[in-house]
Design a protein around this motif. Structure first.
Motif, PDB file in Angstrom:
ATOM      1  N   ALA A 160       0.835  -1.204   0.000  1.00 31.21           N
ATOM      2  CA  ALA A 160       0.000   0.000   0.000  1.00 31.21           C
ATOM      3  C   ALA A 160       0.871   1.256   0.000  1.00 31.21           C
ATOM      4  N   ALA A 161       1.948   1.229   0.799  1.00 28.18           N
ATOM      5  CA  ALA A 161       2.801   2.423   0.902  1.00 28.18           C
ATOM      6  C   ALA A 161       3.506   2.705  -0.426  1.00 28.18           C
ATOM      7  N   ALA A 162       3.937   1.644  -1.121  1.00 25.96           N
ATOM      8  CA  ALA A 162       4.605   1.847  -2.413  1.00 25.96           C
ATOM      9  C   ALA A 162       3.628   2.465  -3.410  1.00 25.96           C
ATOM     10  N   LYS A 163       2.374   2.000  -3.357  1.00 33.58           N
ATOM     11  CA  LYS A 163       1.353   2.528  -4.270  1.00 33.58           C
ATOM     12  C   LYS A 163       1.069   4.006  -3.938  1.00 33.58           C
ATOM     13  N   ASP A 164       0.902   4.277  -2.651  1.00 34.04           N
ATOM     14  CA  ASP A 164       0.674   5.671  -2.232  1.00 34.04           C
ATOM     15  C   ASP A 164       1.853   6.552  -2.643  1.00 34.04           C
ATOM     16  N   ALA A 165       3.062   6.000  -2.493  1.00 38.80           N
ATOM     17  CA  ALA A 165       4.259   6.793  -2.814  1.00 38.80           C
ATOM     18  C   ALA A 165       4.278   7.122  -4.302  1.00 38.80           C
ATOM     19  N   ARG A 166       3.821   6.177  -5.124  1.00 39.88           N
ATOM     20  CA  ARG A 166       3.807   6.441  -6.573  1.00 39.88           C
ATOM     21  C   ARG A 166       2.844   7.584  -6.899  1.00 39.88           C
ATOM     22  N   THR A 167       1.658   7.498  -6.309  1.00 43.15           N
ATOM     23  CA  THR A 167       0.658   8.542  -6.559  1.00 43.15           C
ATOM     24  C   THR A 167       1.190   9.901  -6.098  1.00 43.15           C
ATOM     25  N   TRP A 168       1.746   9.905  -4.895  1.00 41.09           N
ATOM     26  CA  TRP A 168       2.260  11.158  -4.335  1.00 41.09           C
ATOM     27  C   TRP A 168       3.398  11.696  -5.205  1.00 41.09           C
ATOM     28  N   ARG A 169       4.300  10.792  -5.594  1.00 42.11           N
ATOM     29  CA  ARG A 169       5.456  11.225  -6.385  1.00 42.11           C
ATOM     30  C   ARG A 169       5.006  11.851  -7.708  1.00 42.11           C
ATOM     31  N   ARG A 170       4.025  11.207  -8.362  1.00 38.86           N
ATOM     32  CA  ARG A 170       3.591  11.734  -9.663  1.00 38.86           C
ATOM     33  C   ARG A 170       3.105  13.168  -9.548  1.00 38.86           C
ATOM     34  N   ALA A 171       2.568  13.497  -8.397  1.00 42.83           N
ATOM     35  CA  ALA A 171       2.062  14.859  -8.215  1.00 42.83           C
ATOM     36  C   ALA A 171       3.150  15.823  -7.728  1.00 42.83           C
ATOM     37  N   HIS A 172       4.318  15.282  -7.362  1.00 40.79           N
ATOM     38  CA  HIS A 172       5.336  16.150  -6.745  1.00 40.79           C
ATOM     39  C   HIS A 172       6.715  16.013  -7.381  1.00 40.79           C
ATOM     40  N   GLU A 173       6.766  15.524  -8.618  1.00 46.51           N
ATOM     41  CA  GLU A 173       8.074  15.288  -9.248  1.00 46.51           C
ATOM     42  C   GLU A 173       8.919  16.555  -9.292  1.00 46.51           C
ATOM     43  N   ARG A 174       8.265  17.658  -9.626  1.00 50.74           N
ATOM     44  CA  ARG A 174       9.037  18.899  -9.760  1.00 50.74           C
ATOM     45  C   ARG A 174       9.660  19.317  -8.428  1.00 50.74           C
ATOM     46  N   ALA A 175       8.859  19.212  -7.381  1.00 49.30           N
ATOM     47  CA  ALA A 175       9.373  19.621  -6.065  1.00 49.30           C
ATOM     48  C   ALA A 175      10.515  18.697  -5.630  1.00 49.30           C
ATOM     49  N   ILE A 176      10.366  17.397  -5.899  1.00 44.84           N
ATOM     50  CA  ILE A 176      11.434  16.452  -5.522  1.00 44.84           C
ATOM     51  C   ILE A 176      12.722  16.819  -6.262  1.00 44.84           C
ATOM     52  N   LEU A 177      12.590  17.060  -7.562  1.00 43.72           N
ATOM     53  CA  LEU A 177      13.790  17.346  -8.356  1.00 43.72           C
ATOM     54  C   LEU A 177      14.390  18.707  -8.008  1.00 43.72           C
ATOM     55  N   GLU A 178      13.532  19.658  -7.689  1.00 41.90           N
ATOM     56  CA  GLU A 178      14.054  20.979  -7.304  1.00 41.90           C
ATOM     57  C   GLU A 178      14.973  20.864  -6.083  1.00 41.90           C
ATOM     58  N   GLU A 179      14.498  20.121  -5.080  1.00 44.01           N
ATOM     59  CA  GLU A 179      15.307  19.952  -3.871  1.00 44.01           C
ATOM     60  C   GLU A 179      16.589  19.179  -4.193  1.00 44.01           C
TER      61      GLU A 179
END
Ligand code: ZN
Length: 523
Positions: free
Chosen positions: A30-49
């Motif tokens: 479940a956590a891996a699935k949630d992480a995928r959904t969350w990541r797709r919405a936050h790719e830019r912020a992850i890469l910016e950091e």
């Protein structure tokens, strides 16, 4: 009947009410699935950091750069609610520790990564090592996320997962840090928390050989002696599948010098009478290992612990890479009696690093040279130690009539000993392995698989890192702490080389793997 049916229905309801909480594997999936959904919405912020982190020079010897990295790390951890400690040993790069406390009585599992990177040969880079560049598979430079504006194709996944971020430490090893922190963000967004004490341990001088790690661990047992370690460094398997490595080989080395006459001599006048040091060194080296690479030093293999059934089974399940490697390396055969690569890594190795004696080609002369030198490194497996290797080698040479010295011999020593060899031993450390069937190993394997892809399991990496330090257990004397290597970077990330890079899909996969472990590891 109606009464019975009603009773059964009630019993079923009661059963449901008392159903066990989701298992670690279910939580991980479940956590891996949630992480995928969350990541797709936050790719830019992850890469910016990530880009801001990569823009700070991070060679261990660069004090100012290392301090800026440690400062940024502290901020990244504090923003996520972790309790931060910055450990110091004099002027050495600090170790940054972030804690997320679990329930009372829970175990502590530490995730290690390093924030320093290899020194760079800046001129060989396309671009600059600390000016991160996002590049398409075609080789075209792309705008960085912060400048990129709206999504390219309008979808939720706006960045191509095959794009790569180029910078020193993009793969080795800042990617692991960024993936761990993104996994924590994703968990928090899903209101999930680890069931254990989660500790993140970030070292700042791994690429300089971790000269202070042993001292840090000895001085800070409360923080650096957890119940288990995941060492998050290195590349995944060449097949692209996740990798779990349960051990590493140890290492030691020696420089050998064999002595001939004190001055070079005419080989016509003196050959067959004055001993030739090149020939003697060749015989000496040939006595150490056979043509298949098998050590032939008596006693050398005595300490070697045979592979367990679990290790053999894991080796048998590793995807074959041998024929591709043979073609890539242009070798017509292999050592090890035809065994697959990973099986040969379970054995100790004696490697001749180089030879120096006399001259060849245009510079060759008809001379008996004065000395011949060889440089050898050993890869050790449990339960060999640098000391046991040294003892076996020196005993073996003595049995062949060699007199072993550690300093350059004086005239009297040369005259009174026929076969004289100088050995200069390097430092070293033992191998380390965590059993594949240990409870922690089984748990981690299941959770990584629960994130979506079955990991390749290897009992040992062929290379050496001081994993034995991590295994020196917390409290119980004699107990060793389980330590497992879990890399996330692409195997072709050019680590340690110019144009180091991270394939974004590896970062996305890494986030899901860490989320699965953070959510799935039991108390
Ligand atoms: Zn590394």
């Amino acid at each position: 009947m109606r009464v019975l049916a009603a009773a059964l229905a009630l019993a079923a309801l009661a059963g449901a009410a008392h159903a066990a909480p989701p298992s670690g594997v279910a939580r991980a999936t479940a956590a891996a699935k949630d992480a995928r959904t969350w990541r797709r919405a936050h790719e830019r912020a992850i890469l910016e950091e990530f880009v801001r982190f990569l823009a700070i020079p991070n060679v261990a010897g660069d004090r100012a750069g290392i301090e800026r990295n440690a400062d940024m790390l502290r901020g990244m951890l504090e923003r996520r609610g972790l309790a931060v400690r910055v450990l110091r040993q004099g002027d050495a790069p600090p170790i940054v520790v972030g804690d997320l406390a679990g329930p009372a009585g829970a175990r502590t599992v530490a995730f290690y990564a390093h924030y320093d990177g290899q020194p760079t040969d800046t001129l060989s880079w396309r671009g600059l090592p600390w000016t991160p560049v996002l590049r398409a598979p075609s080789g075209a430079d792309l705008p960085l996320p912060s400048e990129a504006g709206p999504p390219r194709s309008g979808g939720t996944t706006s960045i191509d997962a095959e794009d790569r971020l180029y910078a020193r430490s993009a793969g080795d090893d800042k990617a692991a840090i960024v993936a761990m922190l993104a996994a924590l963000d994703a968990m928090r967004a899903a209101s999930a928390k680890p069931a254990f004490h989660l500790r993140l341990v970030f070292e700042g001088e791994e690429e300089a050989g971790s000269p202070h790690l042993a001292k840090y661990m000895a001085d800070e047992p409360a923080l650096l002696r957890p119940d288990a370690w995941l060492i998050c460094d290195g590349p995944v398997h060449q097949s692209g599948r996740p990798l779990l490595a349960f051990g590493v080989r140890g290492t030691t080395s020696v420089e050998l010098t064999v002595y001939g006459p004190v001055k070079g001599l005419h080989d016509g006048h003196y050959g067959n009478w004055v001993p030739n040091p090149v020939s003697r060194l060749a015989h000496l080296l040939a006595s150490l290992r056979d043509e298949q690479g098998e050590p032939t030093i008596p006693g050398f293999l005595d300490e070697v612990v045979p592979p367990t059934d679990a290790e053999r089974a894991a080796i048998a399940a590793i995807p074959a890479v041998e024929s591709g490697l043979r073609a890539e390396f242009e070798i017509g055969g292999t050592e090890g009696g035809g065994s697959p690569l990973n099986e040969t890594l379970l054995r100790p190795a004696i490697n001749f690093r180089g030879l120096r004696a006399g001259n060849v080609g245009d510079r060759a002369s008809n001379t008996i040279p004065t000395e011949a030198r060889a440089s050898i490194d050993f890869r050790l497996v449990p339960a060999q130690t640098p000391a046991s290797v040294r003892a076996h080698v020196e005993e073996h040479l003595a049995s062949l009539g060699w007199t072993v010295v550690s300093d350059a011999p004086d005239s009297a020593t040369r005259v009174t000993h026929d076969k004289l060899v100088r050995l200069e031993w390097g430092a070293g450390y033992p191998a380390a392995r965590t059993p594949l069937d240990a409870p922690f190993s089984v748990e981690v394997t299941r959770l990584v698989a629960a994130a979506g892809r079955e990991p390749v399991r290897t009992p040992t990496l062929g290379g050496s890192v001081p994993m034995y330090l991590f295994q020196q257990g917390p409290s119980k004397p004699g107990a060793t702490t389980p330590a497992i290597v879990l890399p996330i970077a692409n195997h072709d990330d050019n680590q340690h080389a110019p144009n180091e890079n991270l394939r974004l899909q590896n970062l996305w996969d890494g986030i899901e793997t860490f989320a699965a472990l953070f959510a799935g590891l039991e108390k």
